[in-house]
Design a protein around this motif. Structure first.
Motif, PDB file in Angstrom:
ATOM      1  N   GLU A 233       0.828  -1.203   0.000  1.00 27.12           N
ATOM      2  CA  GLU A 233       0.000   0.000   0.000  1.00 27.12           C
ATOM      3  C   GLU A 233       0.865   1.257   0.000  1.00 27.12           C
ATOM      4  N   HIS A 234       2.049   1.161   0.611  1.00 27.89           N
ATOM      5  CA  HIS A 234       2.797   2.378   0.951  1.00 27.89           C
ATOM      6  C   HIS A 234       4.249   2.011   1.206  1.00 27.89           C
ATOM      7  N   THR A 235       5.158   2.922   0.904  1.00 32.16           N
ATOM      8  CA  THR A 235       6.558   2.760   1.311  1.00 32.16           C
ATOM      9  C   THR A 235       7.072   4.086   1.859  1.00 32.16           C
ATOM     10  N   ILE A 236       8.024   3.981   2.764  1.00 29.85           N
ATOM     11  CA  ILE A 236       8.760   5.141   3.267  1.00 29.85           C
ATOM     12  C   ILE A 236      10.241   4.870   3.068  1.00 29.85           C
ATOM     13  N   ASP A 319       1.529  -1.566   5.064  1.00 36.39           N
ATOM     14  CA  ASP A 319       0.423  -0.679   5.397  1.00 36.39           C
ATOM     15  C   ASP A 319       0.963   0.659   5.892  1.00 36.39           C
ATOM     16  N   LYS A 320       0.312   1.723   5.490  1.00 36.60           N
ATOM     17  CA  LYS A 320       0.832   3.056   5.786  1.00 36.60           C
ATOM     18  C   LYS A 320       0.964   3.297   7.284  1.00 36.60           C
ATOM     19  N   GLN A 321      -0.050   2.959   8.051  1.00 31.84           N
ATOM     20  CA  GLN A 321       0.009   3.240   9.482  1.00 31.84           C
ATOM     21  C   GLN A 321       1.119   2.446  10.175  1.00 31.84           C
ATOM     22  N   ASN A 323       3.882   1.426   8.664  1.00 33.29           N
ATOM     23  CA  ASN A 323       5.132   2.037   8.226  1.00 33.29           C
ATOM     24  C   ASN A 323       5.455   3.296   9.017  1.00 33.29           C
ATOM     25  N   LEU A 324       4.445   4.124   9.280  1.00 34.21           N
ATOM     26  CA  LEU A 324       4.675   5.368  10.018  1.00 34.21           C
ATOM     27  C   LEU A 324       5.153   5.071  11.443  1.00 34.21           C
ATOM     28  N   GLU A 346       7.972   9.449   0.853  1.00 27.79           N
ATOM     29  CA  GLU A 346       6.919   8.438   0.886  1.00 27.79           C
ATOM     30  C   GLU A 346       6.382   8.165  -0.517  1.00 27.79           C
ATOM     31  N   ASN A 348       2.748   6.178  -2.257  1.00 28.60           N
ATOM     32  CA  ASN A 348       1.459   5.538  -2.027  1.00 28.60           C
ATOM     33  C   ASN A 348       1.024   4.798  -3.279  1.00 28.60           C
TER      34      ASN A 348
END
Length: 514
Positions: A233-236, A319-321, A323-324, A346, A348
């Motif tokens: 979903e997401h990467t940082i 998942d974004k949350q 990852n944060l 980031e 998305n």
């Protein structure tokens, strides 16, 4: 040395041509120049092949192998031959015929639900990338630094990429193998006719053989299952440049707990300043002297380029949350260890892939060969370190000192596995400089010897140094080497598949003093 006589060679090539077509057989200089290692520190034609054949199917490979066994003509299988720094396509001995599998380049299956692909040896990372992207398949591959090599070849050589699936050998699930007698077998669950789980369960019944066909000459792989990562979903990306050489030690120790507990699942790499400078321009941009660049020149170059003595990034996928939360955990761990901040970016799902951590096609890493100007070459020295700042520092300072004593810049870094570090360094040289290439050869042999004395083993090496590295694995008078030889003699009774690969020689070659 076993010499392939002209009569047998001609007979074999003629019969190979009848199998694959004359246009897919190469003879003499055409083969020698096509498959030599253009980046080698020794005269490449001294270990270039006598011929080459490129089959297009499993059946053609089997037929070629049977003819080779009948006539006693050794074969050297290669997928795409892009293993630069480790010998490329070049064989260990020139008295062979290349078995070039590049025409076997089909992506046979992509299973989105189960997250795997089945490929033939000629499929490159670029091919797989475009297949997945162009067909909107929500699976991500992993890839090494440059992407024109073979997906299968890289995995079987235990190559490393930079997503959570970056330890490629661990993601192999099911191989199809042609043996030295031309027989066809499948490993794991593939040994069951009609199996539905060949690419799902990596073991099967009885001994597991996938790993035995990695970095070996026990058979020829013609199909491989490989697990792929579902699109996140997401990467940082958390990037850091460290200004002091000694920052390596606390940074490694800060990363280790994050790898062990799964906070960081990808494979971050600590790259040194030369690795950073080499992608910005040739050495002459920063320094015009001879020998290794002195500390004051490196510091000036660092300031000029705006880079660190060590540069690395931690990338988080999922998942974004989550990852944060994990990003804050990573930042806190490093804040307690080194006085630098991360630069965060980031991505998305749905955005352009660049900057996401998805391995988009690139050949940028090959720029290192231009570091000295002229026709560049390089040798890659790859000892393994335990995941310890103290041990990484000891290995780094030992290896760097040897590079600089021999007149070479230390180009290298540490790629983080789960409980180990791959210390990958490159001796970069000008191939037209005979004195320099001589120093490169001597340095490499000295590095192998020094590493062994310190209990450091290489996980890969250049074709020219297979035997030296194999001998360094010397526990109990080389018990592992003798085991490998026993297996080789049993499964390849004609001794025709890649003689000398990874230091494993068939009986006839051992008796001849190879």
């Amino acid at each position: 040395m076993i010499v392939l006589d002209a009569g047998r060679l001609d007979a074999a090539l003629n019969r190979f041509a009848a199998i694959v077509g004359e246009e897919h057989v190469w003879r003499g200089d055409d083969a020698a120049h096509a498959y030599k290692d253009a980046m080698a520190p020794r005269e490449p034609l001294s270990y270039a092949p006598r011929g080459a054949v490129a089959p297009a199917s499993v059946e053609e490979v089997q037929a070629v192998v049977r003819v080779a066994g009948e006539l006693g003509v050794p074969l050297w299988p290669v997928s795409r031959g892009k293993n630069f720094g480790y010998g490329g396509a070049a064989p260990r001995t020139g008295e062979v015929v290349m078995l070039d599998l590049i025409r076997m380049n089909r992506i046979l299956e992509v299973n989105v639900d189960m997250g795997y692909v089945v490929v033939e040896p000629g499929v490159g990372f670029d091919d797989l990338y475009h297949y997945l992207v162009d067909n909107d398949i929500p699976l991500w591959m992993s890839a090494p630094a440059h992407t024109w090599g073979s997906v299968m070849g890289n995995a079987l050589e235990r190559g490393v990429g930079y997503t959570p699936y970056g330890e490629h050998a661990s993601k192999v699930c099911g191989l199809e193998i042609i043996t030295g007698t031309g027989e066809l077998l499948r490993t794991g669950m593939g040994a069951l006719e009609g199996s539905q789980t060949w690419q799902a369960f990596p073991y099967g019944f009885g001994p597991s053989w996938d790993a035995a066909f990695m970095q070996s000459n026990f058979g020829i792989a013609t199909k491989m299952g490989l697990w792929l990562m579902p699109e996140p979903e997401h990467t940082i990306n958390l990037a850091m440049s460290m200004e002091r050489i000694e920052d390596l030690l606390p940074a490694v120790d800060a990363l280790r707990p994050l790898k062990l507990d799964g906070t960081v699942q990808a494979n971050p790499s600590f790259g040194n300043i030369i690795r950073s400078l080499a992608v910005r321009g040739p050495r002459s941009t920063f320094y015009s002297g001879t020998g290794a660049m002195p500390p004051e020149a490196l510091e000036r170059a660092r300031q000029q380029a705006g880079t660190g003595h060590w540069n690395f990034s931690v990338r988080l996928f999922g998942d974004k949350q989550v990852n944060l939360i994990n990003a804050e955990k990573v930042k806190a761990a490093f804040a307690a260890a080194v006085p630098y901040e991360f630069e965060a970016s980031e991505w998305n799902r749905g955005e352009e892939l660049r900057g996401s951590g998805h391995p988009t096609p690139s050949l940028g890493a090959l720029g290192v060969v231009d570091w000295l100007g002229g026709p560049g070459g390089h040798l890659t020295f790859s000892p393994v370190s335990v995941f310890s700042g103290e041990e990484a520092w000891r290995q780094y300072t030992t290896v760097r000192a040897m590079y600089e004593d021999a007149g070479f810049d230390y180009y290298g870094g540490f790629t983080a596995g789960q409980r180990y570090l791959n210390h990958i360094s490159m001796i970069v040289f000008n191939r037209d400089d005979e004195e320099m290439t001589g120093r490169a050869n001597r340095l490499f042999s000295n590095l192998i010897e020094t590493a062994a004395r310190n209990g450091w083993g290489e996980y890969r090496t250049h074709t020219l140094f297979y035997d030296e590295v194999a001998r360094s694995y010397d526990y109990n008078n080389g018990a592992l080497r003798r085991w490998n030889e026993a297996v080789k003699d049993a499964v390849d009774p004609h001794g025709i598949i890649a003689p000398g690969k990874m230091g494993i020689w068939p009986r006839a070659y051992r008796e001849a003093g190879e």
